[in-house]
Structure formats: structure tokens, C-alpha cells
Design a protein around this motif. Structure first.
Motif, PDB file in Angstrom:
ATOM      1  N   PHE A 112      10.037  72.158  39.047  1.00  0.00           N
ATOM      2  CA  PHE A 112      10.511  71.458  40.102  1.00  0.00           C
ATOM      3  C   PHE A 112      11.573  70.738  40.024  1.00  0.00           C
ATOM      4  CE2 PHE A 112       6.130  72.526  41.140  1.00  0.00           C
ATOM      5  CZ  PHE A 112       6.063  72.557  42.363  1.00  0.00           C
ATOM      6  N   ILE A 113      12.548  71.064  38.900  1.00  0.00           N
ATOM      7  CA  ILE A 113      13.714  70.445  38.685  1.00  0.00           C
ATOM      8  C   ILE A 113      14.743  70.566  39.924  1.00  0.00           C
ATOM      9  CG2 ILE A 113      15.748  70.685  37.250  1.00  0.00           C
ATOM     10  CD1 ILE A 113      14.046  71.236  34.851  1.00  0.00           C
ATOM     11  N   TYR A 125      15.282  69.806  54.025  1.00  0.00           N
ATOM     12  CA  TYR A 125      14.282  70.654  53.386  1.00  0.00           C
ATOM     13  C   TYR A 125      14.221  71.862  54.166  1.00  0.00           C
ATOM     14  CZ  TYR A 125      11.849  66.026  52.108  1.00  0.00           C
ATOM     15  OH  TYR A 125      11.574  64.918  51.766  1.00  0.00           O
ATOM     16  N   PRO A 126      14.187  72.952  53.021  1.00  0.00           N
ATOM     17  CA  PRO A 126      13.846  74.395  53.395  1.00  0.00           C
ATOM     18  C   PRO A 126      12.827  74.856  54.230  1.00  0.00           C
ATOM     19  CG  PRO A 126      13.122  74.001  51.246  1.00  0.00           C
ATOM     20  CD  PRO A 126      13.450  72.748  51.934  1.00  0.00           C
ATOM     21  N   TRP A 127      12.828  74.462  55.458  1.00  0.00           N
ATOM     22  CA  TRP A 127      11.634  74.633  56.241  1.00  0.00           C
ATOM     23  C   TRP A 127      11.333  76.311  56.419  1.00  0.00           C
ATOM     24  CZ3 TRP A 127       8.485  70.892  55.959  1.00  0.00           C
ATOM     25  CH2 TRP A 127       8.879  69.708  56.002  1.00  0.00           C
ATOM     26  N   ASP A 128      12.331  76.923  56.685  1.00  0.00           N
ATOM     27  CA  ASP A 128      12.196  78.247  56.984  1.00  0.00           C
ATOM     28  C   ASP A 128      11.964  79.146  55.687  1.00  0.00           C
ATOM     29  OD1 ASP A 128      13.132  78.247  59.480  1.00  0.00           O
ATOM     30  OD2 ASP A 128      15.182  78.412  59.231  1.00  0.00           O
ATOM     31  N   ALA A 129      12.019  78.811  54.520  1.00  0.00           N
ATOM     32  CA  ALA A 129      11.332  79.389  53.623  1.00  0.00           C
ATOM     33  C   ALA A 129      10.034  78.836  53.030  1.00  0.00           C
ATOM     34  CB  ALA A 129      12.512  78.959  52.200  1.00  0.00           C
ATOM     35  N   SER A 156      21.341  59.745  59.038  1.00  0.00           N
ATOM     36  CA  SER A 156      22.312  60.157  58.180  1.00  0.00           C
ATOM     37  C   SER A 156      21.633  60.724  56.794  1.00  0.00           C
ATOM     38  CB  SER A 156      23.374  59.221  57.820  1.00  0.00           C
ATOM     39  OG  SER A 156      24.266  58.780  58.847  1.00  0.00           O
ATOM     40  N   PRO A 157      21.815  61.755  56.037  1.00  0.00           N
ATOM     41  CA  PRO A 157      21.133  62.096  55.111  1.00  0.00           C
ATOM     42  C   PRO A 157      21.099  61.092  53.910  1.00  0.00           C
ATOM     43  CG  PRO A 157      22.882  63.957  55.402  1.00  0.00           C
ATOM     44  CD  PRO A 157      23.167  62.617  56.448  1.00  0.00           C
ATOM     45  N   VAL A 158      20.039  60.714  53.521  1.00  0.00           N
ATOM     46  CA  VAL A 158      19.759  59.736  52.353  1.00  0.00           C
ATOM     47  C   VAL A 158      18.852  60.286  51.302  1.00  0.00           C
ATOM     48  CG1 VAL A 158      17.957  58.690  53.680  1.00  0.00           C
ATOM     49  CG2 VAL A 158      19.264  57.389  51.982  1.00  0.00           C
ATOM     50  N   ALA A 159      19.057  60.311  50.050  1.00  0.00           N
ATOM     51  CA  ALA A 159      18.021  60.572  48.953  1.00  0.00           C
ATOM     52  C   ALA A 159      16.872  59.715  48.981  1.00  0.00           C
ATOM     53  CB  ALA A 159      18.968  60.581  47.673  1.00  0.00           C
ATOM     54  N   LEU A 160      15.701  60.298  48.761  1.00  0.00           N
ATOM     55  CA  LEU A 160      14.344  59.510  48.593  1.00  0.00           C
ATOM     56  C   LEU A 160      14.503  58.626  47.662  1.00  0.00           C
ATOM     57  CD1 LEU A 160      11.594  62.451  49.018  1.00  0.00           C
ATOM     58  CD2 LEU A 160      12.212  60.360  50.640  1.00  0.00           C
ATOM     59  N   GLU A 161      15.044  58.705  46.495  1.00  0.00           N
ATOM     60  CA  GLU A 161      15.052  57.882  45.469  1.00  0.00           C
ATOM     61  C   GLU A 161      16.003  56.455  45.948  1.00  0.00           C
ATOM     62  OE1 GLU A 161      15.883  59.234  41.598  1.00  0.00           O
ATOM     63  OE2 GLU A 161      13.798  59.863  41.314  1.00  0.00           O
ATOM     64  N   ASP A 162      17.227  56.857  46.506  1.00  0.00           N
ATOM     65  CA  ASP A 162      18.033  55.838  47.119  1.00  0.00           C
ATOM     66  C   ASP A 162      17.191  54.819  47.999  1.00  0.00           C
ATOM     67  OD1 ASP A 162      19.844  57.037  45.351  1.00  0.00           O
ATOM     68  OD2 ASP A 162      21.230  57.682  46.927  1.00  0.00           O
ATOM     69  N   ALA A 163      16.683  55.531  49.056  1.00  0.00           N
ATOM     70  CA  ALA A 163      15.981  54.876  50.097  1.00  0.00           C
ATOM     71  C   ALA A 163      14.864  53.914  49.524  1.00  0.00           C
ATOM     72  CB  ALA A 163      15.452  55.947  51.056  1.00  0.00           C
ATOM     73  N   SER A 164      14.251  54.593  48.399  1.00  0.00           N
ATOM     74  CA  SER A 164      13.093  53.527  47.921  1.00  0.00           C
ATOM     75  C   SER A 164      13.834  52.497  47.188  1.00  0.00           C
ATOM     76  CB  SER A 164      12.512  54.386  46.713  1.00  0.00           C
ATOM     77  OG  SER A 164      11.841  55.664  47.312  1.00  0.00           O
ATOM     78  N   LEU A 165      14.916  52.512  46.611  1.00  0.00           N
ATOM     79  CA  LEU A 165      15.469  51.143  45.912  1.00  0.00           C
ATOM     80  C   LEU A 165      16.040  50.454  47.066  1.00  0.00           C
ATOM     81  CD1 LEU A 165      17.216  53.066  43.075  1.00  0.00           C
ATOM     82  CD2 LEU A 165      15.306  51.474  42.824  1.00  0.00           C
ATOM     83  N   SER A 166      16.731  50.791  48.065  1.00  0.00           N
ATOM     84  CA  SER A 166      17.490  50.215  49.079  1.00  0.00           C
ATOM     85  C   SER A 166      16.359  49.156  49.867  1.00  0.00           C
ATOM     86  CB  SER A 166      18.251  51.110  49.791  1.00  0.00           C
ATOM     87  OG  SER A 166      19.155  51.660  49.155  1.00  0.00           O
ATOM     88  N   ARG A 191      17.648  68.475  44.504  1.00  0.00           N
ATOM     89  CA  ARG A 191      18.065  68.702  45.826  1.00  0.00           C
ATOM     90  C   ARG A 191      17.547  67.979  47.121  1.00  0.00           C
ATOM     91  NH1 ARG A 191      17.926  75.088  47.399  1.00  0.00           N
ATOM     92  NH2 ARG A 191      19.279  74.380  49.126  1.00  0.00           N
ATOM     93  N   TYR A 192      16.347  67.593  46.738  1.00  0.00           N
ATOM     94  CA  TYR A 192      15.622  66.829  47.692  1.00  0.00           C
ATOM     95  C   TYR A 192      14.901  65.593  47.587  1.00  0.00           C
ATOM     96  CZ  TYR A 192      15.424  72.029  49.133  1.00  0.00           C
ATOM     97  OH  TYR A 192      15.851  73.230  49.153  1.00  0.00           O
ATOM     98  N   VAL A 193      14.925  65.162  46.516  1.00  0.00           N
ATOM     99  CA  VAL A 193      14.544  63.797  45.888  1.00  0.00           C
ATOM    100  C   VAL A 193      15.636  63.033  45.514  1.00  0.00           C
ATOM    101  CG1 VAL A 193      12.876  62.581  44.567  1.00  0.00           C
ATOM    102  CG2 VAL A 193      12.118  64.702  45.457  1.00  0.00           C
TER     103      VAL A 193
END
Length: 604
Positions: A453-454, A467-471, A369-379, A459-461
Motif C-alpha cells: 500500500f506504498i 480517490y480512484p473511484w472509477d477503479a 481544496s485538496p489536503v493530505a490526510l496526514e496534514d489535516a490530522s496535524l493541523s 498518493r492518498y494519505v
């Protein structure tokens, strides 16, 4: 897993003592001088899996001495309550016992009779096979200083101390701590004291000079890594370490010790970093696997990233409570990215193997399931049970990969993520401080010629967008090749810890559900493939890919202490497979970026 216990304690004088956290914050010990520690491990106490610890110091009067034991080991982001393993606690002065009591679960108050030398002793149960803990066998001991070394409350951590190890005459000692005599070692402060674990006993030990420093390789049990396998480890280390040194431009240690245990009771493998060493605990199936070399690369890179360059939330370390940070994805995930990079840059793995490792991370992240990097770091401190407990490793690694590409693209490959790491290392660690989120993103922006990088952060952190792999990938002469495949699927989610591989999810309608697999089962094997093998799922798919739907599929689990073989039927699931590959017709700039990532180079 484990939570710190908060207890109410008896009244002191006329007032009630607050709970654990407040007691830790308000208690101050009498000043101590001449602090030394003594660790005793012989065949006698090894029989009961005990190690004995003594702390000796000098006091100037009758003021209470308040000593605490750490509740966790930095790098292992969980409260472990090491004090629960203590027995036979005592304190004495001039040969006579002193009165003592406890202020909270891991804090003791000792009452000296006057000025002079005091010794505090206890036994510690060394039976936890965990990188952050202490573990013994009849001929061997691993111990961490956080388990055995008390510190005076409220007096800071800048006191020097020595450690003497009493053990059998023919047994070895391996540690990153500086020698101060025969079986005696010293550290200039408490942070260093508890950041240098010890091997004591019978084990294999050899060394080699790499990048101007001596690297030691200690392995237990003796013979577990021998002959050609040991030579292969050294050959890999001689390639990985110089590639890591190149990122930061210096070697921060004079010696480095790899302390490794292989034991059949342990499932999979794990490592725990220290400033000039790391401890690996492995199941025998990990020995000789490519995954193990990646583990070495990861833990050694931590000597720079985390042990020196680390978030301000972790600077300085404190030992009585959690220290959560939203930047753990950078400390662990970026380190994982560099584990792959330094392997490919050092020639330990090929470019194709680098792409494959990145593929695995993309698939792992996409499967949760989608999870934010900052949330995962804290959890991570509370060990979520939804499979995201350690997602900041692969997802943070992929963030590093994307940022590296974006920085190189914005700077025409004149700057890279290497520059960000090196700049922060010099600006923050070398000035005695941790870095903040703002400092991290400012360094990224500087490397990318001022690019903002705002949006990336949002969007990603902090956000959960894919992640926008195709771009992004075409900027580095790469692409995701997508194909639709039918593959055999067991239909379970798992999580691995020191006790093995645990089933956390059973997919409705899957082969596992039909066979009766349950959440909480300990997975032992699937289709004759041991779950202790870190690549078991790939081996399962390869073995069963050409068999017909409905073929017998035995699944072996342990439930309520009893081993069971559940009879499943092979089931196929259609999925879209994505594979990271090189673009056959990249632009000249994209080719430079791709080569720069793989070789660790930038354009002059």
C-alpha cells in the motif's frame, strides 16, 4: 481558537525559571498519598454558575507540593487553558492557610508546614457549553475531570483517588466512574479519573442491557427525549452496539453512559468520547434526526478506536501540551466509516442510506481544496480557517471505505478492514501501547495477502490525489453515476462550532455576495430554513429547485451582535452530480465484497 499562553515567571532562588513548557518538564512535586477529591454543586453556587473543587492529600514534610491542571481534554484536540476559569484558590493544613504561588498559568506551588493532611480548594466557572468543559444551570451541572482535578507534577498518573459529590438531596448523579459508596466514586489512576465526566442535577436517566453490559441514557433537560423518541433511541442502540462489538470481538466496558444535553443556545451537535461514556451537546433541531444516531454510533465506536486502540503519539496522554499525530484520520475518519457501517449492518439504515451518506462525504471532500490526510490530522490543533479544520473525518472515512474494498478484493473477501482493527487492538492496545504508522500499514498489508500500500499511502494519505473511484468501486459491485444538474446555490462556505454556523467564504458573483453577506457573519437562516438544522442546505435545494432564477431569497445573519435580513436573488449553478449506486451487473466476487461490507461478513 485558544492558544496556550507562555509567560515568564519570577526568579526562583538564584536562577530564572524558564517559560511554561520547561517549568512543566522540570518541576517535581513532593510525594503525595491518600489523594481524594470533593466536588460541590448546590442551588447556592449554581446561582453564580460555579462549582467548587477540593483536593485532599497527605504529605510527609515541608517539601513544596506542585499541582497542575490539564490544559486540554483528550478527544477535543485543542488547548483550552481550563485554569483561566479558576477563582478563590486556597490551601490549608490543620485549619490554617498555607502559602502558595504559581509556577506557570496552570501550575500551583503549595508550601506545607510539615507532615500531615493538606486541602486545596478553588471555585470553577461552569458556564461553557462544550463537551470538554463544565456547564451549569440552576438545576444541572456537566463537569469534566480535566477541569477540576489537579495532579502532582512529576509523579506520574498511576495514583488511585476517590471523588465525593456534594449536591442537593433529590438530585441525580450519572458517570462512568465506579461507585465507592453514597455519592462517592473511585478510579485506579488519573487517566481514568479525568476520562469519566459527570452529570449532576435533575435529568432523565434510564438503562438497558445490551451485549451483556448496562448502557445508561442520561438526557438534560428532563423531557427533552421522551416517549416514542426515547424508545426509538433505545431500539437503534440495541442494533448499533452489537454490530460494533462484532468488529472487535469483545465489549471493553462493564457499563456505558450516554450523557446528552440539548440547549437552544447551541448550534448543530457534537460528541466527545470517553472510555465508557460520551457527552453529546445538541441544538434542539438535532433531536430525532438521523444524524444523531450516526453521532451515537461514532462516539460509542471510539470506546475501542481511540480510547483504547490509538496512535503511539497519544500514548500515554499528557495534559500540559498538545499531542499532535498524523494518524488522527485513522482515529476519527475510520471511526466515522464504522459509524455508517454499523448502522447499516445493524439495520438502522438501509443500503441506499449508506450510499447516500458516502455520497455526502465524497461531495464534501470534492468541494474543498485538496489536503493530505496526514496534514489535516496535524493541523486540527490550530483550527485552519479554510474549511479543512475537520476534513480528516469525511476524507478519512472514505479512505477506510477504499481500503476495505481493496483488502477484500486482494483476499477474495476472506479478510477486511475489520481484521485490521481487531489485529491492532489485540497486538497494541492489549499490550499496553499505541500503534505506529508502520504498524498500521503492515496490518493492512497482512489482511490484503501481502499487497503493498506504498502507492496508496503516497498518493492518498501523504498526498493529495483524488480517490480512484472509477477503479475501486467496481471491485465492490458499486459505481458512481454522474449527471449534470442545475441547482440553487447560496454561494457561501461555512463552519460550525458551539456558537453556531459561521460564514467562512463568500463566492464571487453569488447570491450571497450580491445580497451583502460577509465573512464572519453568523448564519441564522436561508429562505426560511434555520441554519441550526444540520440538513439546511439539502432542504434549501429541495425548496427552491423549481423556482425561477431571480426569485426572492432572504438570508438572515447576525453581524456585530445585530440580526439582519439580507435580500438575495435566487441563483442557479450547473454542476456535475455523482451518486454512489450499485452496479446492476457485478461479478460474483464483487457481489460478495459488496454484501460483505454491508453485512460485516467475510468468506470462510
Amino acid at each position: 481558537m485558544r492558544k496556550q499562553t507562555i509567560l515568564w515567571v519570577a526568579a526562583l532562588l538564584a536562577g530564572a525559571v524558564p517559560p511554561h513548557a520547561s517549568a512543566q518538564n522540570t518541576a517535581t512535586s513532593a510525594p503525595l498519598t491518600g489523594i481524594s477529591y470533593e466536588v460541590t454543586f448546590t442551588r447556592v453556587n449554581a446561582e453564580r454558575r460555579l462549582v467548587s473543587s477540593a483536593m485532599t492529600f497527605t504529605v510527609g514534610g515541608i517539601a513544596p507540593v506542585i499541582l497542575s491542571l490539564p490544559a486540554w481534554t483528550p478527544g477535543a484536540y485543542e488547548i483550552s487553558n481550563f485554569a483561566r476559569n479558576i477563582s478563590n484558590f486556597s490551601a490549608e493544613q490543620t485549619g490554617s492557610s498555607l502559602a502558595w504561588d504559581k509556577l506557570d498559568p496552570d501550575t500551583w506551588r503549595i508550601r506545607p508546614r510539615g507532615a500531615g493532611e493538606v486541602t486545596v480548594r478553588f471555585d470553577y466557572q461552569a458556564d461553557s457549553l462544550d463537551n470538554a468543559a463544565s456547564w451549569s444551570r440552576p438545576d444541572f451541572l456537566l463537569f469534566n475531570g480535566t477541569n477540576l482535578f489537579l495532579y502532582p507534577e512529576g509523579r506520574g498518573f498511576d495514583f488511585a483517588a476517590s471523588v465525593t459529590v456534594n449536591t442537593e438531596a433529590g438530585w441525580k448523579i450519572a458517570t462512568g466512574m465506579a461507585s465507592a459508596g453514597t455519592r462517592r466514586f473511585s478510579a485506579s489512576n488519573y487517566h481514568d479519573l479525568v476520562d469519566m465526566p459527570f452529570f449532576v442535577g435533575q435529568f432523565d436517566l434510564d438503562s438497558a442491557q445490551i451485549s451483556g453490559s448496562w448502557v445508561r441514557f442520561a438526557t438534560y433537560p428532563s423531557g427533552s427525549v421522551a416517549g416514542g423518541a426515547r424508545i426509538a433511541v433505545w431500539e437503534a442502540l440495541k442494533r448499533i452496539i452489537p454490530a460494533e462489538v462484532k468488529v472487535f470481538g469483545e465489549v471493553p466496558f462493564t457499563t456505558y453512559s450516554i450523557l446528552q444535553i440539548a440547549d437552544p443556545s447551541y448550534g448543530g451537535g457534537s460528541g466527545l468520547e470517553h472510555q465508557n461514556s460520551h457527552v453529546d451537546v445538541l441544538g434542539p433541531g438535532m433531536l430525532g434526526s438521523p444524524v444523531l444516531l450516526s453521532l451515537y454510533a461514532h462516539e460509542i465506536f471510539h470506546a475501542w478506536n481511540v480510547k483504547r486502540l490509538r496512535p503511539s503519539d497519544l500514548w500515554p496522554y499528557r495534559y500540559d501540551q498538545e499531542q499532535p499525530t498524523p494518524l488522527l484520520w485513522m482515529s476519527e475518519g475510520i471511526t466515522d466509516y464504522y459509524a455508517d457501517l454499523t448502522e447499516v449492518r445493524g439495520g438502522v439504515i438501509s443500503a441506499a442510506e449508506f450510499y447516500s451518506a458516502t455520497d455526502d462525504k465524497i461531495s464534501q471532500v470534492a468541494g474543498l481544496s485538496p489536503v493530505a490526510l496526514e496534514d489535516a490530522s496535524l493541523s486540527t490543533w490550530i483550527h485552519p480557517r479554510d474549511g479543512t479544520e475537520y476534513i480528516y473525518y469525511p476524507k478519512g472515512s472514505l479512505a477506510g471505505f477504499v481500503l476495505d474494498i481493496m483488502i477484500r478484493d486482494a483476499s477474495d473477501n476472506r479478510r477486511s478492514l475489520d481484521d485490521v482493527m481487531r489485529d491492532l487492538y489485540n497486538a497494541d492496545y492489549k499490550n499496553g501501547r499505541g500503534f505506529t504508522s508502520d504498524e498500521w500499514w503492515a496490518a493492512v498489508s497482512r489482511a490484503a495477502n501481502g499487497k503493498s500500500f506504498i502507492d496508496f499511502y503516497t498518493r492518498y494519505v501523504d498526498g493529495r490525489d483524488p480517490y480512484p473511484w472509477d477503479a475501486v468501486l467496481p471491485l465492490a459491485g458499486m459505481r458512481l453515476v454522474r449527471t449534470t444538474v442545475n441547482e440553487p446555490r447560496v454561494g457561501i462556505g461555512t463552519i460550525q462550532d458551539s456558537s453556531g454556523v459561521h460564514v467562512t467564504e463568500v463566492v464571487s458573483g453569488s447570491a450571497a455576495e450580491t445580497a451583502g453577506v460577509q465573512r464572519g457573519d453568523l448564519l441564522l437562516g436561508v429562505g426560511g430554513i434555520s441554519a441550526d438544522d444540520p440538513t439546511w442546505s439539502a432542504k434549501f435545494r429541495a425548496k427552491y429547485a423549481r423556482l425561477p432564477e431571480g426569485s426572492p431569497l432572504p438570508i438572515v445573519v447576525r453581524r456585530n451582535g445585530r440580526e439582519q435580513t439580507l435580500e438575495a436573488r435566487l441563483h442557479f449553478v450547473q454542476r456535475t452530480d455523482s451518486r454512489l449506486a450499485e452496479d446492476p451487473r457485478p461479478s460474483a466476487k464483487a457481489r460478495r465484497i459488496r454484501d460483505g461490507i454491508l453485512r460485516g461478513t467475510t468468506r470462510p
